[in-house]
Design an enzyme around this catalytic site. Structure first.
Site, mmCIF file in Angstrom:
data_model
loop_
_atom_site.group_PDB
_atom_site.id
_atom_site.type_symbol
_atom_site.label_atom_id
_atom_site.label_comp_id
_atom_site.label_asym_id
_atom_site.label_seq_id
_atom_site.Cartn_x
_atom_site.Cartn_y
_atom_site.Cartn_z
ATOM 1 N N ASP A 54 -10.332 45.422 -4.778
ATOM 2 C CA ASP A 54 -11.709 44.809 -4.594
ATOM 3 C C ASP A 54 -11.187 43.573 -3.741
ATOM 4 O O ASP A 54 -10.967 42.650 -3.969
ATOM 5 C CB ASP A 54 -12.324 44.297 -5.651
ATOM 6 N N GLU A 133 14.642 28.576 6.805
ATOM 7 C CA GLU A 133 15.055 28.027 5.944
ATOM 8 C C GLU A 133 14.349 27.072 4.951
ATOM 9 O O GLU A 133 14.175 25.916 5.073
ATOM 10 C CB GLU A 133 16.206 26.859 6.863
ATOM 11 N N GLU A 135 12.927 25.090 1.785
ATOM 12 C CA GLU A 135 13.283 24.073 0.891
ATOM 13 C C GLU A 135 12.301 24.169 -0.244
ATOM 14 O O GLU A 135 11.185 24.409 -0.177
ATOM 15 C CB GLU A 135 13.436 22.797 1.378
ATOM 16 N N GLU A 190 19.790 19.724 -1.359
ATOM 17 C CA GLU A 190 19.000 18.929 -0.326
ATOM 18 C C GLU A 190 19.087 17.530 -0.459
ATOM 19 O O GLU A 190 19.745 16.688 -1.455
ATOM 20 C CB GLU A 190 17.637 19.563 -0.064
ATOM 21 N N GLU A 197 18.163 23.912 -1.162
ATOM 22 C CA GLU A 197 17.829 24.930 -0.266
ATOM 23 C C GLU A 197 18.503 26.133 -0.407
ATOM 24 O O GLU A 197 19.788 25.881 -0.776
ATOM 25 C CB GLU A 197 18.037 24.392 1.137
ATOM 26 N N HIS A 246 12.609 25.227 8.283
ATOM 27 C CA HIS A 246 13.019 25.299 9.747
ATOM 28 C C HIS A 246 12.810 26.769 10.073
ATOM 29 O O HIS A 246 13.449 27.676 9.351
ATOM 30 C CB HIS A 246 14.173 24.789 10.005
ATOM 31 N N ARG A 320 18.640 15.809 16.426
ATOM 32 C CA ARG A 320 17.853 16.484 15.429
ATOM 33 C C ARG A 320 16.467 15.789 15.217
ATOM 34 O O ARG A 320 15.631 15.995 14.147
ATOM 35 C CB ARG A 320 18.425 16.495 14.077
ATOM 36 N N GLU A 337 15.056 26.532 17.274
ATOM 37 C CA GLU A 337 14.720 26.023 15.756
ATOM 38 C C GLU A 337 13.550 25.157 15.761
ATOM 39 O O GLU A 337 13.436 24.155 16.334
ATOM 40 C CB GLU A 337 15.850 25.303 15.214
ATOM 41 N N ARG A 339 11.288 22.701 13.850
ATOM 42 C CA ARG A 339 11.758 21.874 12.625
ATOM 43 C C ARG A 339 10.497 21.622 11.897
ATOM 44 O O ARG A 339 10.352 20.844 10.728
ATOM 45 C CB ARG A 339 12.413 20.956 12.796
#
Length: 448
Positions: A54, A133, A135, A190, A197, A246, A320, A337, A339
């Protein structure tokens, strides 16, 4: 490896499978399932795409007068869960959703990602790979079995026992995932207390998104077995890092080459023109697709300076601090990547949008801005403005407003998903905006 109906029938008998979970995801990204007994009659129905449910009971799907929906299982997603009981094993299949007229349902997030992949193929690429990745936090349960915000360790980044008291839980999660066919590449504590992670190998984006959904199910199930509660909430505790997911992305051609790699790149980063255009598309639409990557009110408590999450729309190589990074690996491992994504995102919607944003960059030759290799977190507002660096949306309200202004992102979702997603998020924001929090009581009650 291709799994056939005969393979499934054989495993049902050999592994004493007594129940089947027919799984699918709603627009919010919650994994749903219809569980049926694994009798010959029911198995025939499932394998001939005649299993029904449904759809009016699922948020954002259909109205009650359009409720009959069919589940078409993807046989390659067949898995037997390793936690069967004395009454036999339980197996699962991830399904696509079809209407009673036999058409793919426009509100099916997985089917919507398939639509984006068909566009990718028309542009000239064979596959879009994703290495996620995700977490998560592990919290203790109270005496009633309800989750608390009390962590079960005081560990930090890459710590191990006795500081990290959850290593046994993580180890069992990895063992179960491996038994289910995942290629786990790393498992570690982490940065934040109670945060973990587990990284698994990249895959074609559809399989990778399926893996994310199954991964969450496994993590939550094994955590409960150890008396813990696993949550993928973006920011469950104030004052420590939130959880991200990520997304490492790469495109491949029909010869099996990673089209993001070019050893002759005149800019010296060994990225191809295709990679730069894909990056340009990601950057152009970043502000407007944030509501999909960070879809909850709580998501924006993570996207603040000081906790490693990206806050500013920029890209770089080794740095980063920006939104998008180009990890050092080259050749087949060349990737972009993103982030900002957090694990509350619906992976099928998030990757459909990212793919379409990148394809927009390729098709319209959108130039990526210059990379920013300095630490953006210590720049002044004037320095960021001069460098052309824009902030991400600061609230779900602002992010949803921006989403409604981007035709590429709207088209990536399709009208059904877009309309229902926006409606749900407006309701969520209105509910949050009307709520009186403890912070307001603490700061205003005695002052006024």
């Amino acid at each position: 490896m291709t799994i056939t109906a005969a393979d499934i029938r054989r495993e049902v008998k050999e592994k004493n499978v007594t129940f089947l979970r027919l799984m699918f995801s709603d627009i919010a990204g919650t994994l749903k399932n219809v569980e049926i007994p694994a009798t010959d009659e029911q198995l025939d129905k499932v394998l001939s795409n005649k299993a029904m449910f449904d759809g009016s009971s699922i948020e954002g799907f259909v109205r009650i007068n359009e409720s009959d929906m069919f589940l078409h299982p993807d046989l390659d997603t067949w898995t037997v869960f390793p936690w069967g009981g004395e009454n036999g094993a339980v197996a699962g299949l991830i399904c696509d959703i079809y209407t009673a007229e036999g058409e793919p349902f426009a509100g099916d997030p997985r089917g919507n990602l398939k639509r984006a992949l068909r566009h990718m193929e028309k542009v000239g690429f064979k596959s879009f790979n994703l290495g996620p990745e995700p977490e998560f936090f592990l919290f203790k349960l109270d005496e009633k079995g309800e989750p608390t915000l009390e962590v079960n360790d005081r560990g930090g980044y890459f710590d191990l026992a006795p500081t990290d008291l959850a290593d046994n839980t993580r180890r069992e999660i990895v063992n179960v995932l491996t038994e289910m066919g995942f290629e786990v590449e790393a498992s570690h504590h982490e940065v934040a207390i109670g945060q973990h992670e587990i990284d698994f190998k990249y895959a074609d984006v559809l399989k990778a998104c399926d893996n994310i959904q199954i991964f969450k199910l496994v993590v939550k199930t094994i955590a409960r077995k150890h008396g813990l509660y696993a949550t993928f909430m973006a920011k469950p505790k104030f004052g420590i890092n939130g959880s991200g997911m990520h997304c490492n992305m790469s495109l491949f051609d029909y010869e099996g080459h990673n089209v993001f790699f070019d050893p002759e790149d005149p800019k010296g980063m060994q990225l191809s023109e295709t990679a730069y255009y894909f990056l340009g598309g990601l950057m152009k639409h970043a502000y407007n697709y944030t509501a999909i990557m960070n879809p909850t009110v709580n998501s924006y408590k993570r996207l603040v300076p000081g906790y490693e999450a990206p806050v500013y729309i920029a890209w770089a190589g080794r740095n980063r601090s920006p939104l998008i990074r180009v990890p050092a690996s080259r050749g087949m491992g060349t990737r972009l990547e993103l982030r900002s994504v957090d694990p509350t995102a619906n992976p099928y919607l998030a990757l459909a949008v990212l793919l379409e944003a990148g394809l927009d960059g390729i098709e319209n030759k959108i130039e990526a801005p210059a990379p920013v290799e300095s630490n953006i977190y210590i720049m002044t507002q004037e320095e960021r403005k001069e460098a052309g660096i824009r902030d991400l949306p600061s609230t779900l309200h602002n992010a949803v407003k921006a989403l409604q202004e981007d035709e590429v992102v709207k088209a990536a979702l399709g009208n059904h998903i877009f309309t229902n997603f926006v409606e749900a998020k407006k309701i969520e924001w209105s509910s949050y905006a009307a709520f009186v929090s403890q912070w307001e009581i603490d700061n205003y009650l005695d002052l006024y």
